[in-house]
Design a protein around this motif. Sequence first.
Motif, PDB file in Angstrom:
ATOM      1  N   LEU A  60       0.832  -1.208   0.000  1.00 37.41           N
ATOM      2  CA  LEU A  60       0.000   0.000   0.000  1.00 37.41           C
ATOM      3  C   LEU A  60       0.863   1.253   0.000  1.00 37.41           C
ATOM      4  CD1 LEU A  60      -2.770   1.358   0.200  1.00 37.41           C
ATOM      5  CD2 LEU A  60      -2.637   1.088   2.691  1.00 37.41           C
TER       6      LEU A  60
ATOM      7  N   PRO B 218      -4.269  -6.778  -2.302  1.00 42.13           N
ATOM      8  CA  PRO B 218      -5.131  -6.070  -1.351  1.00 42.13           C
ATOM      9  C   PRO B 218      -6.109  -6.972  -0.614  1.00 42.13           C
ATOM     10  CG  PRO B 218      -5.025  -4.896  -3.434  1.00 42.13           C
ATOM     11  CD  PRO B 218      -4.343  -6.213  -3.642  1.00 42.13           C
TER      12      PRO B 218
ATOM     13  N   ALA C 137      -9.376  -5.773   1.210  1.00 44.17           N
ATOM     14  CA  ALA C 137      -9.414  -4.324   0.965  1.00 44.17           C
ATOM     15  C   ALA C 137      -9.991  -4.033  -0.416  1.00 44.17           C
ATOM     16  CB  ALA C 137      -8.020  -3.725   1.092  1.00 44.17           C
ATOM     17  N   ARG C 138      -9.655  -4.878  -1.405  1.00 39.30           N
ATOM     18  CA  ARG C 138     -10.191  -4.674  -2.749  1.00 39.30           C
ATOM     19  C   ARG C 138     -11.698  -4.865  -2.766  1.00 39.30           C
ATOM     20  NH1 ARG C 138     -11.434  -7.012  -7.697  1.00 39.30           N
ATOM     21  NH2 ARG C 138     -10.695  -5.810  -9.496  1.00 39.30           N
TER      22      ARG C 138
ATOM     23  N   VAL D 133     -13.220  -1.763  -1.566  1.00 42.80           N
ATOM     24  CA  VAL D 133     -13.080  -0.702  -2.563  1.00 42.80           C
ATOM     25  C   VAL D 133     -14.092  -0.883  -3.685  1.00 42.80           C
ATOM     26  CG1 VAL D 133     -11.552   0.133  -4.391  1.00 42.80           C
ATOM     27  CG2 VAL D 133     -10.698  -0.093  -2.063  1.00 42.80           C
TER      28      VAL D 133
ATOM     29  N   VAL E 117      -5.888   1.497  -4.636  1.00 40.42           N
ATOM     30  CA  VAL E 117      -6.077   0.064  -4.388  1.00 40.42           C
ATOM     31  C   VAL E 117      -6.353  -0.687  -5.694  1.00 40.42           C
ATOM     32  CG1 VAL E 117      -7.518  -1.653  -3.227  1.00 40.42           C
ATOM     33  CG2 VAL E 117      -6.834   0.417  -2.018  1.00 40.42           C
TER      34      VAL E 117
ATOM     35  N   SER F 128      -4.084  -3.554  -7.358  1.00 40.96           N
ATOM     36  CA  SER F 128      -4.671  -4.847  -7.706  1.00 40.96           C
ATOM     37  C   SER F 128      -4.224  -5.320  -9.082  1.00 40.96           C
ATOM     38  CB  SER F 128      -6.203  -4.757  -7.672  1.00 40.96           C
ATOM     39  OG  SER F 128      -6.672  -4.418  -6.392  1.00 40.96           O
TER      40      SER F 128
END
Length: 347
Positions: A11, A51, A54-55, A58, A241, A245
Motif C-alpha cells: 500500500l 489487497p 481491501a479490494r 473498494v 487500491v 490490484s
Amino acid sequence: MAPFCRFLPTLVLGLVGGGFAYWLQMPLPWLLGAMLATTVASLLGCRLRSPGHARKGVLVVIGVMLGSAFTPDMSGDLSLWGASLVIMLLATAVMMVFSVWFSRRIAHHSLDTALYAGVPGGVSAVTGMALDSNADLRVVGMTHAVRILILLAAIPPVLKWVGHVSLQPTGMSLNQWLWLPSLTDAAWLAVAGTLGVLLGQRLRLPNALLFGPALISAGLHLSGLTHAVLPPTLIAMAQIVIGISVGVRFTGTSLAEVGHTLTMATLQAVILLLIAILAAWGIHALTGVSLAAALLAYMPGGAPELSLVALSLGIDPAFVTSHHLLRITVLILVLPVLLKHFQLVRD
C-alpha cells in the motif's frame, strides 16, 4: 490486522507511486501511478501482497460512486443507449472470436486456455470458472492482467488523440482534499453500500460487490432521495487500491520465464483495443454518442477499472457502467454454452 500489516508495504508503494504521479501532473495519477509502481516492482521480483479484502471494500465504494452518476435529468440520453449496447455486444463477439483464434493459432494455447483467456471482460468470474477446467491458469490470469494494464496505460494518449475530453490536471487545495459529506449524506451512502452488497449477492450479479451497490445507489440518486457524493480522499484511495490490484498480478512473474506469454498477451490486447476504437468511432458517427464514453464502454474488460476512470474523468460513468454490466452478464451466460459446444465437437 495481520493481513493488513502484510499488505501495508504494498500500500505504501502504491501511495508513493500515486503521489509521485500526482506531483508530475499525470492524468489519472493515483490509479496509473500505483499501477505502474507495483507492476515494475513485481516484474523486478518483489513479492508484493494482494489487497485481498481491501479490494472487496473498494469495489463497494466504487459501486456507490458509480450509482451517484445516475441523475433524474439523464433520461433524455437513454434513447441513444439501445443502439450503443447492440454495437457493444457485436464488438464483444468480434473480440471473442479474434481472441480465441489468436490464442489457438498464433500463441498455440489449448482450447480451454484460449476460451478463458479470450473472454473480453469479467476477469474474476472467468478465472473462477477456469479453476474447474484444463486451462493453463497462469496464461489465463496473465492474459487478462496484461490486457487491463495496457488498456489503462493507453487511456490518456488515446483520449488525447480523439480530442473529446480534457486531460489537463486539476490541482486541489488542502480544504478540498479534506472535504467530508454531512452525516445524512454519509448515512445514505452507507445504506447504498450495505443494501447493494445484499442485493448483488441475492441476485447473484456478476461482480456483485460492484454492481449491487451501483444499482441501489443509482436508484437513490435517480429518485432524488439523495445527491450525496463521496469525498475526494476516498476516491483517490480507491484508485490506488485498484491500481495495486492490477500491478500485483505480476508478482512472481519473470520476464525471462514468461516472455512468450507476455508478448502474445500484449499483441492480443493491442488488437482488441483497436477493435474497441473502431466500434466506438462507428457508434459515435451513427448516433453522436460521446466518443470518449463509447471508447471506455467498449474496451474489453476491467469493469471496475474502466468505470472508475470514467468517474474520475467525468466521462458519462452511468453510460460506461451500464455497458460493462451488460457485457459481463452476457459473457458469463454464454461462456458455459460455448464450452459445452466445443467440448462436444472435440469429443
